[in-house]
Design a protein around this motif. Structure first.
Motif, PDB file in Angstrom:
ATOM      1  N   ALA A 182      -8.836   2.127  -2.906  1.00 39.76           N
ATOM      2  CA  ALA A 182      -8.243   1.101  -3.757  1.00 39.76           C
ATOM      3  C   ALA A 182      -8.246   1.592  -5.197  1.00 39.76           C
ATOM      4  CB  ALA A 182      -9.019  -0.210  -3.638  1.00 39.76           C
ATOM      5  N   SER A 193      -8.749   5.121   3.246  1.00 43.68           N
ATOM      6  CA  SER A 193      -8.147   4.312   2.194  1.00 43.68           C
ATOM      7  C   SER A 193      -8.931   4.442   0.894  1.00 43.68           C
ATOM      8  CB  SER A 193      -8.070   2.833   2.609  1.00 43.68           C
ATOM      9  OG  SER A 193      -9.370   2.300   2.762  1.00 43.68           O
ATOM     10  N   ARG A 201      -3.504   4.891   1.268  1.00 45.73           N
ATOM     11  CA  ARG A 201      -3.930   5.190   2.641  1.00 45.73           C
ATOM     12  C   ARG A 201      -3.569   6.642   2.952  1.00 45.73           C
ATOM     13  NH1 ARG A 201      -5.270   0.404   4.906  1.00 45.73           N
ATOM     14  NH2 ARG A 201      -4.184  -1.461   4.231  1.00 45.73           N
ATOM     15  N   SER A 235       0.847  -1.193   0.000  1.00 52.69           N
ATOM     16  CA  SER A 235       0.000   0.000   0.000  1.00 52.69           C
ATOM     17  C   SER A 235       0.886   1.248   0.000  1.00 52.69           C
ATOM     18  CB  SER A 235      -0.939  -0.010   1.210  1.00 52.69           C
ATOM     19  OG  SER A 235      -0.216   0.139   2.414  1.00 52.69           O
ATOM     20  N   LEU A 250      -3.371   0.005  -3.166  1.00 49.05           N
ATOM     21  CA  LEU A 250      -4.195   0.553  -2.098  1.00 49.05           C
ATOM     22  C   LEU A 250      -3.520   1.807  -1.579  1.00 49.05           C
ATOM     23  CD1 LEU A 250      -6.630   0.237  -0.170  1.00 49.05           C
ATOM     24  CD2 LEU A 250      -5.100  -1.044   1.349  1.00 49.05           C
TER      25      LEU A 250
END
Length: 158
Positions: A156, A154, A122, A84, A120
């Protein structure tokens, strides 16, 4: 009034001074996770390591007009071991309140998507930082959890 076209480019050594100034700006510090002033020596060490890192990408948002380039902000992506990317954004003090933050964040996310593909993202934001919360929500980030005055968001990328 037409919004200027924002582009992002990789950070370069000569961006260091601007980034240090933006980081130590009182408005930036008030909403940062670490609210302390960063001294030049610490910044210089951090910045040299950041530019050399393969897991940290700093993008500088600029407006180009009449052959010149005006820096208006930066977006940093720090890749974690799980793949991520933690996102950080900071606008130049003179660029705040001009409606550029969405374009800056969007351009940076698109640049990362082109480079890294599906990842992903964050973001960690102080609960009192309402402008950043609105910015990230408008970009599609969702609140995952909030504790101790800090929300974790978050998004995606497909």
């Amino acid at each position: 009034m037409t919004q200027p076209r924002i582009i992002v480019r990789p950070a370069a050594p000569d961006d260091s001074e601007a980034l240090l100034g933006w980081r130590n700006d009182p408005t930036t510090r008030a909403v940062s996770l670490d609210r302390g002033i960063v001294d030049r020596a610490d910044h210089d060490r951090w910045y040299a390591a950041a530019l050399a890192s393969t897991s940290r990408h700093i993008l500088i948002a600029v407006v180009r007009e009449a052959g010149s380039e005006l820096r208006v902000g930066m977006v940093r992506f720090d890749r974690s071991e799980d793949g991520s990317h933690e996102v950080s954004i900071n606008l130049a003090p003179e660029a705040r309140g001009k409606g550029m933050s969405g374009a800056i964040l969007g351009a940076a996310i698109e640049a990362l998507r082109e480079e890294a593909g599906a990842v992903l993202l964050r973001a960690t934001i102080r609960d009192e930082n309402e402008p950043s919360i609105r910015l990230f929500a408008a970009a599609g980030f969702r609140l995952d959890e909030s504790s101790d005055g800090v929300g974790r968001y978050s998004l995606a990328l497909d």
